[in-house]
Write a protein that holds these residues in place. Structure first.
Motif, PDB file in Angstrom:
ATOM      1  N   HIS A 178       2.351 -47.322 -21.271  1.00  0.00           N
ATOM      2  CA  HIS A 178       2.049 -45.960 -21.702  1.00  0.00           C
ATOM      3  C   HIS A 178       2.157 -44.947 -20.558  1.00  0.00           C
ATOM      4  N   THR A 278     -12.252 -34.471 -34.408  1.00  0.00           N
ATOM      5  CA  THR A 278     -11.669 -35.439 -33.466  1.00  0.00           C
ATOM      6  C   THR A 278     -12.603 -35.741 -32.305  1.00  0.00           C
ATOM      7  N   SER A 281     -10.589 -36.216 -27.740  1.00  0.00           N
ATOM      8  CA  SER A 281      -9.232 -36.758 -27.662  1.00  0.00           C
ATOM      9  C   SER A 281      -8.786 -37.586 -28.860  1.00  0.00           C
ATOM     10  N   ALA A 312      -2.224 -30.086 -26.153  1.00  0.00           N
ATOM     11  CA  ALA A 312      -1.624 -31.422 -26.195  1.00  0.00           C
ATOM     12  C   ALA A 312      -2.155 -32.222 -27.379  1.00  0.00           C
ATOM     13  N   LEU A 313      -3.476 -32.161 -27.607  1.00  0.00           N
ATOM     14  CA  LEU A 313      -4.061 -32.868 -28.742  1.00  0.00           C
ATOM     15  C   LEU A 313      -3.566 -32.275 -30.057  1.00  0.00           C
ATOM     16  N   ASN A 315      -0.718 -30.822 -30.630  1.00  0.00           N
ATOM     17  CA  ASN A 315       0.654 -31.327 -30.835  1.00  0.00           C
ATOM     18  C   ASN A 315       0.631 -32.727 -31.436  1.00  0.00           C
ATOM     19  N   ARG A 316      -0.229 -33.550 -30.886  1.00  0.00           N
ATOM     20  CA  ARG A 316      -0.304 -34.943 -31.335  1.00  0.00           C
ATOM     21  C   ARG A 316      -0.723 -35.031 -32.807  1.00  0.00           C
ATOM     22  N   ILE A 317      -1.762 -34.291 -33.183  1.00  0.00           N
ATOM     23  CA  ILE A 317      -2.257 -34.335 -34.564  1.00  0.00           C
ATOM     24  C   ILE A 317      -1.253 -33.697 -35.520  1.00  0.00           C
ATOM     25  N   ARG A 319       1.993 -33.338 -35.194  1.00  0.00           N
ATOM     26  CA  ARG A 319       3.177 -34.178 -35.360  1.00  0.00           C
ATOM     27  C   ARG A 319       2.887 -35.371 -36.258  1.00  0.00           C
ATOM     28  N   ARG A 320       1.750 -36.027 -36.011  1.00  0.00           N
ATOM     29  CA  ARG A 320       1.456 -37.280 -36.715  1.00  0.00           C
ATOM     30  C   ARG A 320       1.193 -37.053 -38.200  1.00  0.00           C
ATOM     31  N   ASP A 358       4.083 -26.948 -30.233  1.00  0.00           N
ATOM     32  CA  ASP A 358       5.187 -27.219 -31.155  1.00  0.00           C
ATOM     33  C   ASP A 358       5.318 -26.145 -32.228  1.00  0.00           C
TER      34      ASP A 358
END
Length: 389
Positions: A178, A278, A281, A312-313, A315-317, A319-320, A358
């Motif tokens: 990772h 959340t 993180s 950053a978080l 973006n992660r959520i 996108r997913r 994003d």
């Protein structure tokens, strides 16, 4: 075996010198004496002992050790360990991945811990490859207990406990795969396990929720609906999620926030919209819940902190779960910053490397220009209004 070499003795006293003179058949002088071992061997063989130097020494004490042969054997066993590991990796689905060679090289440099036998090392390294294959396979989804993983790969639920060599080997591989640092403390190790959806147990980690009303007549479903009726938050464990039937009406909009204070404010205001937090993180248990909700054709909207980790978080959520941003645009940020400044609220400096959002290419430049970090607590009134209607 031929006896060669010499032995230098220092600080020899009178009695020792006399004994050596008789043994060697020649007078010796001084306190430092050099004894040729081949000459000593010959004298012993022709003496009443009738044995060579090696045999005499073994009669008088423990068997002699051939250090050169012992070193060669240790080297051979060491080579066996690393050759076996290389073969195991080449035969596994991990073969060819860039991090695998780094992992192998690090293990060779650090070596096998003291006291671990060759047989134990071979077994442990093979178990590490098995565990990493399970954790890093592309289709690996969902939460798995560390005890379950350990039992699967070692036969013991404690095989991957903190402090074991196997746990360190697997954690090292996960960190390299990772691109993250090897953890230095317990919190870092827990975070690393979460990267591969491994939890220490099924009850200690939770996801904070509010207003979830799943259908079904099980006591867990009824309990969630009851808490929603009373505007009470709920903490769900992986154990809960395993047995909970999370069926919500198709198209239900789930609001996702980052900070628990949003849930608290929503409960205080008796909001009606369902909410998942959340808590920073987004631990594995959070993603497990959101994955389950996504499987019921729910829709998601997301709000988080206006700082770089928050983006950053987000973006992660987003996108997913294909979530829509919730008051997370550049204009939202600028209005909130101006409002905070107008209220005389102390400004929190924005630290770290910029992260592009994003959903809005203008957000990162706007945040960089103002240099102010804004957490969710600064916009609670607007979020609560959204959750009320």
């Amino acid at each position: 075996m031929q006896t060669t070499g010499s032995l230098r003795l220092t600080a020899v006293n009178t009695q020792e010198r006399n004994d050596l003179s008789l043994l060697l058949g020649k007078p010796l002088t001084g306190t430092d004496v050099t004894v040729r071992l081949d000459a000593l061997d010959t004298r012993l063989r022709t003496s009443a002992a009738g044995l060579g130097l090696r045999e005499v020494l073994e009669q008088l004490g423990p068997p002699l050790t051939d250090r050169r042969a012992a070193r060669a054997e240790v080297a051979a066993r060491r080579q066996q360990v690393w050759s076996s590991l290389a073969s195991s990796l080449n035969a596994s689905p991990l073969a060819g991945q860039e991090w695998v060679q780094q992992w192998y090289d690090i293990l060779r440099r650090t070596g096998v811990p003291k006291g671990v036998s060759t047989e134990a090392a071979l077994q442990t390294l093979h178990q590490a490859v098995q565990a990493l294959t399970v954790l890093l396979r592309p289709e690996h989804n969902g939460t798995q207990g560390r005890g379950e993983l350990a039992a699967m790969t070692t036969g013991s639920a404690h095989g991957l406990d903190d402090g074991t060599w196997l746990a360190r080997l697997v954690q090292r591989g996960v960190a390299l795969a990772h691109g993250t640092e090897f953890p230095a403390d317990a919190a870092g190790r827990r975070a690393l396990w979460r990267l591969v959806s491994v939890t220490p147990d099924g009850v200690s980690s939770t996801v904070l929720t509010y207003g979830l009303r799943p259908v079904g007549e099980g006591w867990r479903e009824q309990s969630l609906r009851k808490r929603a009726d009373h505007h009470a938050e709920a903490h769900l464990t992986p154990r809960d999620l395993h047995d909970l039937r999370l069926q919500l009406p198709a198209g239900t909009v789930i609001h996702i926030c980052e900070n628990p204070r949003v849930v608290e404010a929503a409960a205080d205001a008796a909001c009606i919209r369902p909410l998942v937090c959340t808590s920073g993180s987004a631990a594995t248990v959070v993603l497990t819940l959101l994955d389950a909700l996504a499987g019921t054709d729910c829709c998601f909207v997301y709000h988080g902190d206006f700082d770089w980790p928050g983006i950053a978080l987000a973006n992660r959520i987003i996108r997913r779960y294909k979530a829509m941003p919730w008051r997370m645009g550049s204009e939202d940020y600028e209005r909130l910053a101006a409002h905070s400044q107008g209220q005389g609220i102390p400004q929190l400096p924005l630290d770290g490397q910029p992260v592009s959002a994003d959903w809005d290419p203008n957000l990162a430049p706007a945040m960089t220009a103002l240099g102010v970090a804004l957490h969710e607590e600064a916009t609670l009134d607007l979020l609560v209004t959204d959750l009320t209607g």
